[in-house]
Design an enzyme around this catalytic site. Structure first.
Site, short mmCIF file in Angstrom:
data_model
loop_
_atom_site.label_atom_id
_atom_site.label_comp_id
_atom_site.label_asym_id
_atom_site.label_seq_id
_atom_site.Cartn_x
_atom_site.Cartn_y
_atom_site.Cartn_z
N HIS A 108 0.84 -1.21 0.00
CA HIS A 108 0.00 0.00 0.00
C HIS A 108 0.87 1.26 0.00
O HIS A 108 0.58 2.23 0.71
CB HIS A 108 -0.95 0.01 1.20
CG HIS A 108 -1.88 -1.16 1.27
ND1 HIS A 108 -3.13 -1.16 0.67
CD2 HIS A 108 -1.73 -2.37 1.84
CE1 HIS A 108 -3.71 -2.32 0.89
NE2 HIS A 108 -2.88 -3.07 1.60
N TYR A 130 2.86 -4.66 11.09
CA TYR A 130 2.67 -3.23 10.88
C TYR A 130 3.68 -2.43 11.68
O TYR A 130 4.23 -1.43 11.20
CB TYR A 130 1.25 -2.82 11.29
CG TYR A 130 0.18 -3.16 10.28
CD1 TYR A 130 0.16 -4.39 9.64
CD2 TYR A 130 -0.83 -2.27 9.98
CE1 TYR A 130 -0.83 -4.72 8.73
CE2 TYR A 130 -1.83 -2.58 9.07
CZ TYR A 130 -1.82 -3.81 8.46
OH TYR A 130 -2.81 -4.13 7.55
#
Length: 299
Positions: free
Chosen positions: A21, A288
């Site tokens: 992303h 993350y």
């Protein structure tokens, strides 16, 4: 080798960008709950009062120069509710590609250990699916995604199960889905082959200059036998659902750099919502955090 290492191998290293992303844009939004969720969860942002939110749209490529059109592309919609702060991360495929963190690492290896577009890579992917048939549904969905007219005309799924804790303490498993109020609208792949990176982000910004864009948050309740620990498995369509509220996206945020540095973490929850027994969901927090650490270090 960690999953983050494998992601870097998949798209190459692009310092300062997300490992997936990479190219995205953030938008100011407001979420207005319908009130239907109040009987099932004490989460404040789902009960009665509107709450501000930040929405980030992106495609899943780790290379910010990846073109936006032409071929099937998985795209993301990440929502950060600001009061209370809690995140909801979703993709335009209904299920995840691996049932455990270890299998997800095996999958990324299948996609990175051989040259992109090569027969060897195709064979590695086929071998992974053969060894992990539960992943076939997600691969089929990803391979047949039509090119959308806009980020405003895509359906997004959060994929994982979560637990809602009700006012009386009752726990229920749920899954989330964003339905575009503009409807699902697609284009022919051949008509989008010349799209530059970020074409759909520019289109959305232009669209918002004319009117807000909105989505309805659908919440599906699990049946007694529905899998909650395996994100590769969908729940039957006949399970009960509610409309939990409406998200209205208004305009690009004023400080793109600040919000683009921010982590949208699906395990960042609030009172009234808990993690399910899905091991992939729990692992995403670690992945993350490591990706953010490397970005902050300029890697």
């Amino acid at each position: 080798m960690t999953v983050v290492d494998a992601m870097e191998r998949m798209s190459g290293l692009h310092p300062g960008f997300r490992r997936t992303h990479a190219l995205g844009r953030c938008y100011d939004a407001v979420f207005t709950p319908s009130g239907a969720a109040a009987a099932y969860t004490t989460a404040a942002h789902l009960r009665s009062e509107p709450t501000p939110a930040i929405v980030r749209y992106s495609n899943t490529a780790g290379d910010p120069a990846e073109p936006d059109g032409g071929t099937p592309v998985v795209r993301g919609m990440a929502v950060k509710f600001l009061s209370p702060e809690t995140d909801l991360v979703s993709l335009n495929v209904p299920v995840f590609m691996a049932s455990t963190p270890a299998k997800f690492l095996d999958m990324t290896r299948a996609l990175t250990d051989q040259p992109k577009g090569s027969r060897q890579r195709a064979d590695a992917v086929i071998a992974f699916i053969t060894a992990n048939p539960e992943s076939a549904h997600a691969f089929q969905e990803a391979a047949t995604i039509p090119v959308p007219e806009s980020y405003a005309t895509i359906r997004f799924w959060a994929q994982h199960a979560f637990v809602w804790v009700g006012p009386d303490g009752t726990c229920r498993f749920v899954r989330y889905r964003w339905e575009p109020d503009a409807g699902l609208r697609h284009l022919r792949a051949e008509d989008t082959a010349d799209w530059v990176p970020g074409h759909l982000l520019d289109e959305l910004t232009d669209r918002l200059g004319r009117a807000p864009v909105s989505f309805t948050l659908k919440v599906q309740f699990a049946g007694p036998e529905d899998p909650t620990a395996d994100p590769t498995q969908p729940w039957p369509d006949d399970r009960p659902e509610i409309d939990a509220g409406r998200l209205e996206i208004v305009k690009p945020v004023a400080d793109q750099e600040f919000w683009d540095r921010t982590v949208f973490d699906p395990t960042r929850l609030t009172d009234g919502i808990e993690l399910s027994d899905d091991p992939v969901l729990a692992y995403r927090k670690q992945a993350y955090a490591e990706g953010h650490r490397r970005r902050a270090a300029g890697r």
